[in-house]
Design an enzyme around this catalytic site. Structure first.
Site, short mmCIF file in Angstrom:
data_model
loop_
_atom_site.label_atom_id
_atom_site.label_comp_id
_atom_site.label_asym_id
_atom_site.label_seq_id
_atom_site.Cartn_x
_atom_site.Cartn_y
_atom_site.Cartn_z
NE ARG A 122 -3.88 -0.57 0.25
CZ ARG A 122 -4.99 -0.61 0.98
NH1 ARG A 122 -5.12 -1.54 1.88
NH2 ARG A 122 -5.92 0.30 0.82
CG ASP A 307 -12.83 -2.83 -2.08
OD1 ASP A 307 -13.10 -1.62 -1.89
OD2 ASP A 307 -11.67 -3.28 -2.03
C1 EPZ Z 1 -8.98 2.39 -2.02
O1 EPZ Z 1 -7.73 2.08 -1.45
C2 EPZ Z 1 -10.03 1.79 -1.09
N1 EPZ Z 1 -9.92 2.39 0.23
C3 EPZ Z 1 -9.82 0.27 -1.00
O2 EPZ Z 1 -10.85 -0.26 -0.19
C4 EPZ Z 1 -9.94 -0.32 -2.40
O3 EPZ Z 1 -9.70 -1.70 -2.33
C5 EPZ Z 1 -8.91 0.36 -3.32
O4 EPZ Z 1 -9.10 1.79 -3.32
C6 EPZ Z 1 -9.02 -0.12 -4.76
O5 EPZ Z 1 -10.30 0.13 -5.24
C7 EPZ Z 1 -10.48 3.63 0.43
O6 EPZ Z 1 -11.04 4.23 -0.48
C8 EPZ Z 1 -10.37 4.19 1.81
P1 EPZ Z 1 -5.33 2.47 -4.52
P2 EPZ Z 1 -6.40 2.83 -1.99
O7 EPZ Z 1 -4.47 3.63 -4.18
O8 EPZ Z 1 -6.74 4.16 -2.50
C9 EPZ Z 1 -1.00 1.10 -5.86
C10 EPZ Z 1 -11.74 -1.48 1.56
O9 EPZ Z 1 -11.86 -2.68 1.59
N2 EPZ Z 1 -0.55 2.44 -5.40
O10 EPZ Z 1 -6.42 2.64 -5.53
O11 EPZ Z 1 -5.36 2.72 -0.92
C11 EPZ Z 1 -1.49 0.22 -4.72
O12 EPZ Z 1 -0.42 -0.46 -4.12
C12 EPZ Z 1 -10.47 -0.86 1.04
O13 EPZ Z 1 -12.63 -0.66 1.87
C13 EPZ Z 1 0.79 2.79 -5.57
O14 EPZ Z 1 1.59 2.02 -6.08
O15 EPZ Z 1 -5.99 1.91 -3.20
C14 EPZ Z 1 -2.46 -0.72 -5.41
O16 EPZ Z 1 -1.72 -1.78 -6.00
C15 EPZ Z 1 -9.40 -1.91 0.92
N3 EPZ Z 1 1.20 4.02 -5.16
C16 EPZ Z 1 -3.05 0.13 -6.53
O17 EPZ Z 1 -2.17 1.26 -6.69
C17 EPZ Z 1 0.35 4.93 -4.58
O18 EPZ Z 1 0.77 6.05 -4.23
C18 EPZ Z 1 -4.44 0.69 -6.23
O19 EPZ Z 1 -4.40 1.24 -4.93
C19 EPZ Z 1 -1.01 4.55 -4.41
C20 EPZ Z 1 -1.43 3.30 -4.84
#
Ligand code: EPZ
Length: 420
Positions: A122, A307
């Site tokens: 994350r 999710d």
């Molecule tokens: C949001 O998380 C949600 N949480 C998550 O829900 C959800 O699973 C996720 O989006 C994907 O839809 C909230 O909205 C609070 P991302 P987020 O940044 O924003 C990579 C739940 O169950 N990434 O979209 O943290 C990351 O590692 C939660 O309610 C980077 O590499 O997810 C992942 O592989 C769990 N660098 C992908 O992007 C960054 O700076 C998507 O992550 C940011 C993300």
């Protein structure tokens, strides 16, 4: 430590109301930091993560008044510090969402670097790189993100290497008070991002393109207060619809948003469910049938949501046939599988792919929740398993599902919260 005790074998039947969306409420609560005027957010779900976010805002000196219907009035004019401490951030990584608003409105922020969590490392590098592109100075000192800017952030053109939901939300919020125009490219299109944008527009922000992969924000001098209801929770809705499909029952979810679940509804139809919907309700009727296995591949909205992945692994585990589930978003989001194997499921995980061979019946067993959506899939599995299932560490569930035993109980499930 609370546990959930579930006796399987009942077909669910009835009507359940969707709560406000956790993943819309969290950025919208953070967005209240962008104005010093009173602001009211309504339809908040009564969840641990929401309480944590309100505690965080309170710890910064904001006035927080919550009423019995979980509407909250926030007064940010009394804010006296711009810090999100480790003690709070370690329990909820979405605390990172205060970073953009704090830097944009107050010129500084100290936010504990969110660690990884059960489902993956994350990282937040895209959040930080975007703020630097807007003129913020950012360093990581002793586990804290230290960010500041002299004067206002500057509008910038930002391309996200990866689609990031909270990354898009953080920079969308920061851009509302920046000097000039910001363009977010390869932005997240999730309905929760759209809900945040609509709330910001109600506060006086100038935003277009939300819901597409290119969002354009014209910075303004100040934002004003508003009263804004959070959208219904599409993942909670989807979870209850899968519960109908997995038990052969019939469930109608009301006060929900039909347009935010197209990919999930199409998979439920493929699994053999009769899906119908109206203006603010969706119904799944399985007519007593066993579901057919479906193939799933998770991706950013509008594709199939990560999710909902664990819930469909549970569906496939008792379906006719073999289903292939590919998790493309997070590197470790199959932890529910080991627990389902304890219940007799036939699942083989190789890399980011799970092959699920449906079986007639699962068997109840003591299992352990590992993360929010995985724990929901254990509830679904327990609903169709023979005998009793006891689910431990259900604080994971309480983070994302409001009154889960009451809601499932009202649909006929034999479910109760026990102390051990
Ligand atoms: C949001 O998380 C949600 N949480 C998550 O829900 C959800 O699973 C996720 O989006 C994907 O839809 C909230 O909205 C609070 P991302 P987020 O940044 O924003 C990579 C739940 O169950 N990434 O979209 O943290 C990351 O590692 C939660 O309610 C980077 O590499 O997810 C992942 O592989 C769990 N660098 C992908 O992007 C960054 O700076 C998507 O992550 C940011 C993300």
């Amino acid at each position: 430590m609370d546990k959930l005790l579930i006796t399987g074998g009942t077909r669910l039947n009835g009507v359940v109301r969707a709560s406000g969306a956790k993943n819309a409420a969290l950025p919208i609560l953070a967005a209240t930091l962008l104005t010093k005027e009173l602001i009211t957010i309504k339809n908040l779900p009564h969840l641990h993560d929401i309480t944590t976010m309100l505690e965080l805002l309170g710890s910064m000196g904001c006035g927080v008044v919550v009423d019995e219907k979980m509407s909250v009035q926030l007064d940010v004019s009394t804010l006296n510090n711009c810090e999100a401490p480790y003690e709070l951030v370690k329990t909820m990584r979405a605390s990172i969402l205060v970073l953009g608003p704090l830097v944009s409105h107050f010129g500084k922020a100290i936010v504990s670097l969110p660690g990884g969590c059960a489902i993956g490392s994350r990282p937040v590098d895209l959040h930080l790189r975007g703020l630097e592109a807007m003129g913020a100075t950012i360093s990581v000192e002793g586990g804290d993100i230290v960010a500041s800017v002299d004067g206002r952030l500057k509008g910038a053109r930002i391309f996200f290497d990866k689609v990031t939901v909270t990354g898009t939300e953080n920079l969308l919020m920061a851009a509302t008070l920046a000097d000039g125009q910001t363009i977010l490219e390869n932005a997240a299109r999730e309905p929760e991002v759209v809900d945040l944008a609509e709330c910001l527009i109600a506060m006086g922000a100038k935003i277009t393109g939300h819901g597409t992969d290119t969002i354009v924000i014209e910075g303004v001098e100040a934002l004003h207060g508003t009263s804004y209801p959070v959208m219904p929770d599409r993942i909670e809705t989807g979870t209850f619809l899968v519960a109908a499909a997995i038990t052969g029952g019939k469930v109608r979810v009301i006060d929900t948003n039909v347009k935010s679940l197209e990919a999930v509804l199409s998979k439920l139809e493929e699994a053999g469910a009769k899906v119908s919907s109206g203006e603010d309700w969706i119904e799944v009727d399985m007519e007593g049938r066993r579901p057919d296995a479906v193939n799933i591949s998770t991706a950013p909205y509008p594709a199939f949501p990560t999710d909902m992945q664990a819930q469909f692994v549970a569906l496939n585990s008792v379906a006719n046939g073999v289903g292939r589930v590919i998790e493309n978003i997070f590197e470790n989001r199959f932890m529910h599988v080991d627990e389902m194997l304890r219940m007799g499921a036939d699942i083989e995980v190789t890399g980011n792919t799970a092959i699920v061979r449906g079986c007639e019946r699962l068997k109840g067993a003591p299992v352990m929740a590992t993360d929010l959506r995985a724990s929901a899939s254990l509830v679904l599995s327990a609903l169709v398993a023979e005998g009793d299932t006891k689910i431990d560490r259900i604080y994971h569930i309480d983070r994302g599902y409001e009154c889960i035993e009451e809601k499932f109980g009202a649909l006929g499930a034999k479910i109760s919260r026990v102390l051990n």
